[in-house]
Design an enzyme around this catalytic site. Sequence first.
Site, PDB file in Angstrom:
ATOM      1  CD  GLU A  35       9.157   4.178   1.777  1.00 47.49           C
ATOM      2  OE1 GLU A  35       9.628   5.336   1.665  1.00 47.49           O
ATOM      3  OE2 GLU A  35       7.943   3.930   1.853  1.00 47.49           O
TER       4      GLU A  35
ATOM      5  CD  GLU B 138       7.289   7.336   5.070  1.00 44.32           C
ATOM      6  OE1 GLU B 138       6.867   8.435   4.714  1.00 44.32           O
ATOM      7  OE2 GLU B 138       8.362   6.848   4.661  1.00 44.32           O
TER       8      GLU B 138
HETATM    9  C1  FCB Z   1       8.671   8.263   1.760  1.00 46.46           C
HETATM   10  C2  FCB Z   1       7.366   7.808   1.177  1.00 46.46           C
HETATM   11  C3  FCB Z   1       7.402   7.450  -0.263  1.00 46.46           C
HETATM   12  C4  FCB Z   1       8.300   8.331  -1.054  1.00 46.46           C
HETATM   13  C5  FCB Z   1       9.634   8.479  -0.378  1.00 46.46           C
HETATM   14  C6  FCB Z   1      10.601   9.315  -1.117  1.00 46.46           C
HETATM   15  O1  FCB Z   1       8.469   9.064   2.846  1.00 46.46           O
HETATM   16  O2  FCB Z   1       6.918   6.692   1.877  1.00 46.46           O
HETATM   17  O3  FCB Z   1       6.084   7.444  -0.748  1.00 46.46           O
HETATM   18  O4  FCB Z   1       7.694   9.554  -1.260  1.00 46.46           O
HETATM   19  O5  FCB Z   1       9.447   9.007   0.895  1.00 46.46           O
END
Ligand code: FCB
Length: 774
Positions: free
Chosen positions: A351, A167
């Site tokens: 994710e 990210e």
């Molecule tokens: C993302 C992150 C992870 C976690 C989630 C909820 O942005 O990569 O570490 O904090 O959010």
Amino acid sequence: MKYNRTDFPKDFLFGVATSAYQIEGHAQGGAGQTHWDTFARTPGNVVRNENGDLACDHLNRFPQDLDLVRDGGFDCYRFSTSWARVLPEGRGQVNEAGLDYYDRLADALLERGIRPCATLYHWELPSFLADLGGWRNRDIAGWFADFTEVIMGRIGDRMYSVAPINEPWCVSWLSHFEGHHAPGLRDIRATARAMHHVLLAHGSAIDAMRGLGMSNLGAVFNLEWAEPADDSPEARRAADLYDGIYNRFFLGGVFNKAYPDNVREGLEPYLPAGWQDDFDIIGTPVDWCGLNYYTRKLIAPSETTWPSLQEIAGPLPKTQMGWEIEPAALTRFLTRTKQDYTGDLPILVTENGMASPERQQDSDRIDYLNQHLSAVQDALAQGVPIKGYFIWSLLDNYEWALGYEKRFGLVDVDFQTMERTPKASYTAVQKALTGGTVSLPLAQPAGAMHDHWNLVADIGGTNTRLGVITNGELTDLHKYPTGKLPELLEAFHSLRDEIGTDPRAVVAAGAGPVRNGTIRLTNAQLDLSEDDIAQATGARHTFVINDFTAAAWSVAEISHDNVEVLQGAKHPPTGTRLVVGPGTGLGVGSLLYSNGRYHTVSGEGGHIGLSPRSQDEVEIFNAARLVAPECFFDDTLTLEAEMFLSGTGLPILYQAIELAGGRAKAEPRTARDILQDARDGTDAHAVKAAHMFTTHLGAVMGDLAIVMMPAGGVFLVGGVAEKNRWLFKDAFRDAFNAGGRFSELRRSMNLYVSEQDEFGIVGANNFCKNALRR
Ligand code: FCB
């Protein structure tokens, strides 16, 4: 769950994700301090001042946690490596326990039939590097590439896939503009630099891994859909800018080698100079694109300075984080990413998940996952090549600035007892996934990875030695005639072919001045450029250095085993070092020590004035005027030191002694013969020449030492010293110490003769290590 594995394409991967700082327990196992440790210890940054010291204690409990991954039916486990656990200071010294841990983790995954999917950086920057400016400092790209090589050099063969950075938006904007994450800055210049450097570091790391022979490398972006708060053109413009900053800047940099216009307009004054030239590195091809998706935002204009926008609370149902649930935006992102950025490249949802206070019966999470899997199905139906879906997260964990309260896990963690209890969502996912398998490999293709190697060269007038450096050590040495430029380059090329892969770096040392990446080799009479070498070898980094620089670097890692101690400490202390090497010429190099590292400055060593040191030497110096008149300083009795104090100078000195002794100017003799006679005591002139050679050299070294005060010692290196150790005994040391009112100071210096063979090669290698560390 609404879906089964069979509802997805063949070989669609299901995974679960975590990150190092959020679960490992950073205070354990010898990891270095990171900017998250200190950010968390500063009041007001993290709720209840919670930190990752213990987190889920995964460092000690990973076998049990990986059992949960296996038993959940997952194909993949996405984890991250902590930079400071591997390199506590971010570069240099390795924490072996840290490397061992990731090594065991990799094995433990494969043993369980789970694909290791690594992320190299998930936000805990080593504090040492933060002190140097962290993501604001362009050098971070090199530091990160070096870390990448260290960690992947150890575990890369067992990785299924790797992405350098989790990210980029969070690493840069969230942490340098909004100040919500470490380092907690709120500064647009810092932000612009971090945004650019994070992508540069990404590309550099991809490049480094390609250099190791790795494949299945990607990039992971977090995307947040920007919805205009109303229909006004202002709101639309604001949302478009939010989208640019959050999403399109990073995807655009990596896949289109360009930044969106609306973002560039605001950031241009603050981007680092020459940013436009970095896109070849930033846009280094990747094999897949990972998207992390959680929510959307309603965006409206605001009266502030650029970017002049604000988030408005939206009407949709929200998670424990307060994030609106909007699965349709995931579909839009998947189709848009394919269309605007990645084409046929595989896309993975790396994710997706939600925080919920519900610690057992988390039906809200099951709903959330179902809705987003539907969104993935919709995008698949539109032809987006989606290859996998990862749930955030395996365990309840340290949710950054929000501490341990926001629970994202499929598995509940009791942070008092560290007990793990699968939630209803875990069981539901398990049911959906078990029974099917995918046919994809678990790790990198066998044998694809290779050690990276460096090539070092010591180029002489007639012969050139090329050394193969593997893991920092000289593993092979070849000798070639130097010849003309094409022959010399052919030697480089043939060594490359013999090894079969491109060296990562080449360092070539030779006698002669270096300017603009080209060395004028005075003995070999040719010009050799760094570009020539890059072409002949395919190396990514090429350097030409002169022999003084190489001589200086030859003592950078010297230990007491490799020196004869003439006076002072047995172990050469760390610190600035003076190096004098009477070889063909009188080389004088200095290895400066500052900021925990060695540095060199280039210079000419031979041009130091030498004057008679006794009455009888006056005649010898006068006689020398007949032999080498051009080397005298005006009409004084001072001549260039190199004219006496080098392999080529000794014969001149000998001739001058003969002349002064009344003998006619004879044919010059070689330094070797003269020194042989001196040693045997068969020729009084030779004995005299040897004596003058060592005592003048000693005096010069003493003078230079007083000027420089090299706390790390004074070193004699080079061919003459190496082959004639007998020359450098008491008379040499006495001359070194004879310094008038400074004699005592001179006696307090550490004085050594280097006993390293191949000091040119050793020096080139040490130079190389240091240059690559930058
Ligand atoms: C993302 C992150 C992870 C976690 C989630 C909820 O942005 O990569 O570490 O904090 O959010």
